[in-house]
Motif scaffolding. Sequence first.
Motif, PDB file in Angstrom:
ATOM      1  N   LEU B 202      -7.569  75.154 -32.561  1.00 45.15           N
ATOM      2  CA  LEU B 202      -8.086  76.419 -32.052  1.00 45.15           C
ATOM      3  C   LEU B 202      -7.259  77.605 -32.524  1.00 45.15           C
ATOM      4  O   LEU B 202      -7.330  78.693 -31.957  1.00 45.15           O
ATOM      5  CB  LEU B 202      -8.133  76.385 -30.512  1.00 45.15           C
ATOM      6  N   GLN B 203      -6.459  77.365 -33.569  1.00 46.57           N
ATOM      7  CA  GLN B 203      -5.672  78.474 -34.096  1.00 46.57           C
ATOM      8  C   GLN B 203      -6.571  79.433 -34.863  1.00 46.57           C
ATOM      9  O   GLN B 203      -7.646  79.054 -35.341  1.00 46.57           O
ATOM     10  CB  GLN B 203      -4.564  77.939 -35.022  1.00 46.57           C
ATOM     11  N   ASP B 204      -6.137  80.646 -34.979  1.00 45.91           N
ATOM     12  CA  ASP B 204      -6.945  81.695 -35.616  1.00 45.91           C
ATOM     13  C   ASP B 204      -7.398  81.298 -37.008  1.00 45.91           C
ATOM     14  O   ASP B 204      -8.536  81.563 -37.411  1.00 45.91           O
ATOM     15  CB  ASP B 204      -6.109  82.988 -35.723  1.00 45.91           C
ATOM     16  N   ALA B 205      -6.487  80.636 -37.767  1.00 43.94           N
ATOM     17  CA  ALA B 205      -6.841  80.266 -39.135  1.00 43.94           C
ATOM     18  C   ALA B 205      -8.072  79.367 -39.158  1.00 43.94           C
ATOM     19  O   ALA B 205      -9.020  79.583 -39.922  1.00 43.94           O
ATOM     20  CB  ALA B 205      -5.666  79.551 -39.790  1.00 43.94           C
ATOM     21  N   ASN B 206      -8.052  78.365 -38.276  1.00 40.37           N
ATOM     22  CA  ASN B 206      -9.177  77.443 -38.217  1.00 40.37           C
ATOM     23  C   ASN B 206     -10.438  78.151 -37.741  1.00 40.37           C
ATOM     24  O   ASN B 206     -11.532  77.962 -38.282  1.00 40.37           O
ATOM     25  CB  ASN B 206      -8.823  76.279 -37.291  1.00 40.37           C
ATOM     26  N   LEU B 207     -10.309  78.970 -36.711  1.00 35.81           N
ATOM     27  CA  LEU B 207     -11.458  79.690 -36.164  1.00 35.81           C
ATOM     28  C   LEU B 207     -12.089  80.580 -37.222  1.00 35.81           C
ATOM     29  O   LEU B 207     -13.317  80.625 -37.383  1.00 35.81           O
ATOM     30  CB  LEU B 207     -11.030  80.537 -34.959  1.00 35.81           C
ATOM     31  N   ALA B 243     -26.126  82.756 -27.161  1.00 39.67           N
ATOM     32  CA  ALA B 243     -25.208  83.821 -26.767  1.00 39.67           C
ATOM     33  C   ALA B 243     -25.360  84.127 -25.284  1.00 39.67           C
ATOM     34  O   ALA B 243     -24.377  84.328 -24.560  1.00 39.67           O
ATOM     35  CB  ALA B 243     -25.486  85.065 -27.599  1.00 39.67           C
ATOM     36  N   LEU B 244     -26.599  84.143 -24.847  1.00 37.91           N
ATOM     37  CA  LEU B 244     -26.869  84.513 -23.455  1.00 37.91           C
ATOM     38  C   LEU B 244     -26.272  83.505 -22.487  1.00 37.91           C
ATOM     39  O   LEU B 244     -25.566  83.867 -21.533  1.00 37.91           O
ATOM     40  CB  LEU B 244     -28.378  84.592 -23.261  1.00 37.91           C
ATOM     41  N   ILE B 245     -26.545  82.238 -22.756  1.00 48.75           N
ATOM     42  CA  ILE B 245     -26.093  81.230 -21.786  1.00 48.75           C
ATOM     43  C   ILE B 245     -24.567  81.096 -21.849  1.00 48.75           C
ATOM     44  O   ILE B 245     -23.901  80.968 -20.810  1.00 48.75           O
ATOM     45  CB  ILE B 245     -26.807  79.877 -22.010  1.00 48.75           C
ATOM     46  N   ASN B 256     -12.282  78.872 -18.185  1.00 45.86           N
ATOM     47  CA  ASN B 256     -12.629  77.551 -18.714  1.00 45.86           C
ATOM     48  C   ASN B 256     -13.665  77.585 -19.829  1.00 45.86           C
ATOM     49  O   ASN B 256     -13.716  76.685 -20.665  1.00 45.86           O
ATOM     50  CB  ASN B 256     -13.139  76.653 -17.585  1.00 45.86           C
ATOM     51  N   ALA B 257     -14.507  78.592 -19.811  1.00 43.86           N
ATOM     52  CA  ALA B 257     -15.574  78.632 -20.815  1.00 43.86           C
ATOM     53  C   ALA B 257     -15.112  79.402 -22.044  1.00 43.86           C
ATOM     54  O   ALA B 257     -14.186  80.210 -21.977  1.00 43.86           O
ATOM     55  CB  ALA B 257     -16.809  79.293 -20.218  1.00 43.86           C
ATOM     56  N   PHE B 262     -17.247  82.758 -29.907  1.00 44.02           N
ATOM     57  CA  PHE B 262     -16.761  81.446 -30.299  1.00 44.02           C
ATOM     58  C   PHE B 262     -17.922  80.497 -30.569  1.00 44.02           C
ATOM     59  O   PHE B 262     -17.975  79.796 -31.577  1.00 44.02           O
ATOM     60  CB  PHE B 262     -15.850  80.898 -29.195  1.00 44.02           C
ATOM     61  N   HIS B 263     -18.900  80.535 -29.646  1.00 43.99           N
ATOM     62  CA  HIS B 263     -20.041  79.612 -29.810  1.00 43.99           C
ATOM     63  C   HIS B 263     -20.886  79.959 -31.029  1.00 43.99           C
ATOM     64  O   HIS B 263     -21.380  79.070 -31.729  1.00 43.99           O
ATOM     65  CB  HIS B 263     -20.910  79.637 -28.552  1.00 43.99           C
TER      66      HIS B 263
END
Lengths: 1002, 352
Positions: B202-207, B243-245, B256-257, B262-263
């Motif tokens: 979850l590091q910025d590079a990977n994201l 995006a909405l959900i 937690n979400a 991200f999604h």
Amino acid sequence: MQSPQIFSFHGGIHPPENKVQSLQLPLGKPSLPRELVLPLGQHIGQASRPLVEVGAHVKKGQAIAINNGFLSSFLHAPTSGTIQAIESRPVAHPSGLSDICIILTPDNADEWTELEPLNDWQSVSKTDVLAFLAEKGIIGMGGAGFPTHVKLQGAHKHPLTHFIINAAECEPYITADDMLIREKTLELILGIEILQHLVEADNVVIGIEDNKPTAIAALQQVIRERQSSIQVAVVPTKYPSGGEKQLIKLLTDKEVPSGQYPADIGILCQNVGTCVSVYEAIQFGRPLISRFTTLTGDALKAPQNVEVLLGTPIDHLLDYADIEDKKLSRLVMGGPMMGFTLDSANVPVVKTTNCVLAATKKELPPPNPEQACIRCGMCEQACPASLLPQQLLWFSKSQEHEKAEHYNLFDCIECGACSYVCPSSIPLVQYYRHTKAEIRDAREAAVKSDIAKQRFEARKARHEAEAAEKEAKRLARQGAAKPAAKKPAKPAPEKAAAAAAPVADDAAKKAKVDLAITKAKLKKLEKALLEAQEKEHTEEISALQLQVDAVKKDIADLEAKVAAAPAPAASKPAAPALSDEAKKAKVDVALASTKLKKAQKQLAEDPDNQELKDKVAGIAADLKAAEEKFDKLGGNTKAAPAATAKPVLSDEAKKAKVDVALASTKLKKAQKQLAEDPDNAEIKAKVEGFEKDLKEAETRFAKLDSAAAAAPAAKPAMSDEYKKAKVDVALASTKLKKVQKQLTEDPDNAELKAKAADFEKSLKEAEARLASLDTAPADQATPAAKPAMSDAYKKAKVDVALASTKLKKLQKQLAEDEQNSELQGKVVEFEKNLKDAEARLAALEAPTAAPADNAAPAVDEDALRKLKIDAAIAKAAVKKAEKALAKAVELGSEDQDSLEQQVSKAKARAEELEQALQNGGQVINKPAEANSNGSDDAEFKERLKKQKVAAALAKAQVNKLKRQLDADPSAESLQQELSAAEQKQQEEEAKLEQLTNTQENR
Amino acid sequence: MALLRITSPHTHRAGQRTSWVMQMVILATVPGLLVQTWLFGYGTLINLVIAGITALLSEALILKLRNRPIGFFLKDYSALLTAVLLALALPPTVPWWLTVTAVAFSVIFAKQVYGGLGNNPFNPAMVGYAICLVSFPVLMTQWIGASDLIQAGATPSFADSLAAIFGTLPSVDSYTMATPLDAFKHKEGMMSSEAFASIAGLQDANLSSWMFVNLAYLVGGLALIALRIITWHTPVAMLASLALISGLFYIIDPSNAASPVFHLTSGAAMLGAFFIATDPVSSCTSNRGKLVYGAGIGILVYVIRTWGGYPDGVAFGVLLMNFAAPLIDYYTQPRAYGHKKAKKGLTIGGEK
């Protein structure tokens, strides 16, 4: 002048316009061709009727064909010349078929006929203007060719909000309207003004695509000059904005409801060409004989627009535009989107030909091979009707017509946009055309089968009526034979009566046949009505109701006629009335017996039908009553040889009788309604009212009748009482029947049972009273011949009737509840009772017959008839027993043996009776043989009857076997038996048929 | 003068045939393909070659068995498109036999067995993908990590990619790490912020690697819409509902979400929205239907990502909505011209 708001429609495509080619050259005027071919059907609707004959010389503008019906049009000679032929020629039609055409050979003089313009179009009535337009052969020149006067008439249905002039011309290549607007701008505007005068719309809008700037400018200039209120709506170029529905959506944002016309939402559309021809017709009286047509395509060296005479062959035009034959690969009449290909160039230009596209292979390449539909939805995005072409294709391919209709297949305007965009090159429009045609065919087939069904039913009714007529004729022959036989015993005046009677009789019979036919019609109508009610076709219901009412009225009339028919005979001298009545009674007997036979036949075919059984029983009762009446009347005739004419009073009696008939008809109708709707208090009240009426009428009739009877003085007042008693009996029996019917419908109703018992009692009483009264006149009338013994006889008869009624009731119950052993026991008991009573009756009858001997052959006849009835009853018993046996076999019951015994016993009895019957018939026939050949007849009849019985038995056997086979389909022995039985049945029926034929031939 | 006799229309849109449509879709994947290759090595390209050959061979085989003209159908590029989509969806280092299995299954069972192009009820590529995901879950979730986060310190070379695919590279693990979705799914009770701070995947590079991939597919997808090969309805509905959900749950429980961004920028969100869900054959056909269909996929993707057993849910989301597509079609007919309202439902002949 502001330009109106433009809306948009869903979908649409932008194919290459290709309009420039044909606008390079000015409007061309081709020379006169060698011959002009004028198809009679250039418009929607009926083809025109030729007005000229071959060889006739016509002038330019002369009408050569006249409209043939409302939706039709006139046709005029485009130039002067000679009618060379009226024959079938290939015409410009998608089907490529030929049609009748008038062939005109021009004389090159081009000499006009005298033209009569309608200068006062503003002052004469609009109807006159429309008629004038019709005579000038003006039809819609946009494509469909709808007669303009019809369209204008339809526009008056609703107040018009918009009068739209369609100048969109959205199809690629075509520029005919563009050129027409440029050339005849003023004529167009004047034509629009004339039409506006006719339709009086709120807005007049010319819809034109923005790819015609020259035409738009010309229009706007003329409108400005004339300070007209006509608006010019410039719509973006998009196919198919020139479609009527799409243009309406573009200019008004309204949609024409599916299955309706623009006029239904207050909109009228006219093509520019139509407007110009309207102007020319009214201003100069010039009929529609020429039009603007675009000649284009890469196969032409000189593509251009031409003003061409109707009927000019296409090849003449192609030559005019310098066709290069080698390059031509496809010849299209109309545009590339909706036009149709032509087989050859020898078809003529018609009123709706707006374009001839001579395309090269490169220009319109042959379609690519069809690929699979990937449901990409491009067609859906392009569809101007917002359909789902991809789904429609799916349903078309799989022939799911209902689903295709559900997906609004019939809203498809076949514009071709979907096919145009389809990446898989699927000829979608062709699929839709095919499916539409199939659905239409299916609809037509459905209509046809309905008609066939109706025809079949009519045929059946006709055959029934014919059979009834035949039967009546046969009886008439017999009736004629009998009086002749009695002739020597009777005084001279009787002879005249006998001769006169058949005349009246004939009329009555005719009326009766008519009545039967009408009744059959009523039945059919009522059935149709019921169907319509079930399907909730409101319009049909009301129409059918009207018909039903009318037919019911007819029936009432006919019944009255039937009742009245013998009346004229009554006014004749020499004891006509009585004999007449006797005849009628005889006819009644015959009819009843026919009915009975028919019902029995039906019953034999369908032994389980309870309804039919009831019917048979009812008819049998009727028959008995009729026979009794006939006997009595016959007796009366003999008993009262006074033979003086009945007084005027008799006429009144007849009238009363008619009343009775009418009342009873009404009552029956009401009862029927009640049966359909048992909870309807109104109908119940009606039924009661009718019952009362009927009773009154009957009483009146009885009174009059008795009075009439009293007049001859032979019968004292006592007779009146007798009649009353009879009426009482009839009433009681009717009531009883009704209650019993109700009881069968609701067997647990204790109240009804009690009622039934009451009525039975009263019936018995009435019958007893009647019997006692009956004997009295008999005593008086024939004091010597019939002693008190007759009384005992009558009583025995009543006993028999009662016993048989009870037995029937029990049997019915038994049929409903087969396992009930108690009931079975009772049935057996009653059967015994019945037999006893019958035996008693027979014993009583025997002495009656003995002394009667020669003097009273009627009594013998009576006995014979009784015997016959007994035989019939026995036969019925056999059948019933057989049925019970079949059921027992089916159920695997243990009483099978006993039942079989019963069957054999019943059969034995039936045969015995049959034998007796035959003997009796011979006995009776013997004395008759002396003076007539009637015995032959009787013997023959006997044979026929026996044959009938044999046939029925064979049939019953077949039925029984079939039923058994149904229960146990694997039994081979049964199958063999069945085939044997069927063969036997066929043999018997063949014999029967032979006999019947012989009888009819006599 | 033998004149052609056919029915109207006589003119057709030039060039835009089914094969052209398929080619355009394949071309539109090029930006995504390039970015994926740039960031995760040559594995995707090698997979693409293997997949392409497999697809053409299996399609030809079945066409031969079915006695259909082979050349005619191969030229419609539909098998190749399936291969391309699968190659893009499979991890770059999967063994060659897995790619072959997935593609062969897609072409043979998900498409040809149903009658070939146009008759398959399910998206063929996703059927193949789902089969492999269920059968070989470990291989299917191993993905190359961003270069500066992994042991090897660089994207695998062409030789290493080849070796990994043909099973001769023992150190394949040194190139792989969990995808952001996978890592987020297995954060084991950590708060979101903690997870983003501590977990390698979850590091910025990977994201951002995944974001670039998704953006590249977005570009390709927009090109398809511009070319009118697909309509906006399905992708917009799917992305909007996703995006909405995700936004809704992010607002309710930000600890937690994961955020909607991200999604939308991880996993196969864009590839799914523009290239997978828009498969016309197996999706809904009317515009309204496409909206319902896309929205359903978006919701299912979020549900599977958040509560399901797999890190990404595009394949299952699409397949589940494929089931529903015919039903949705019945209830989303457009209102035809001249009708007051659209016809609906399964009953035939309700409105006349």
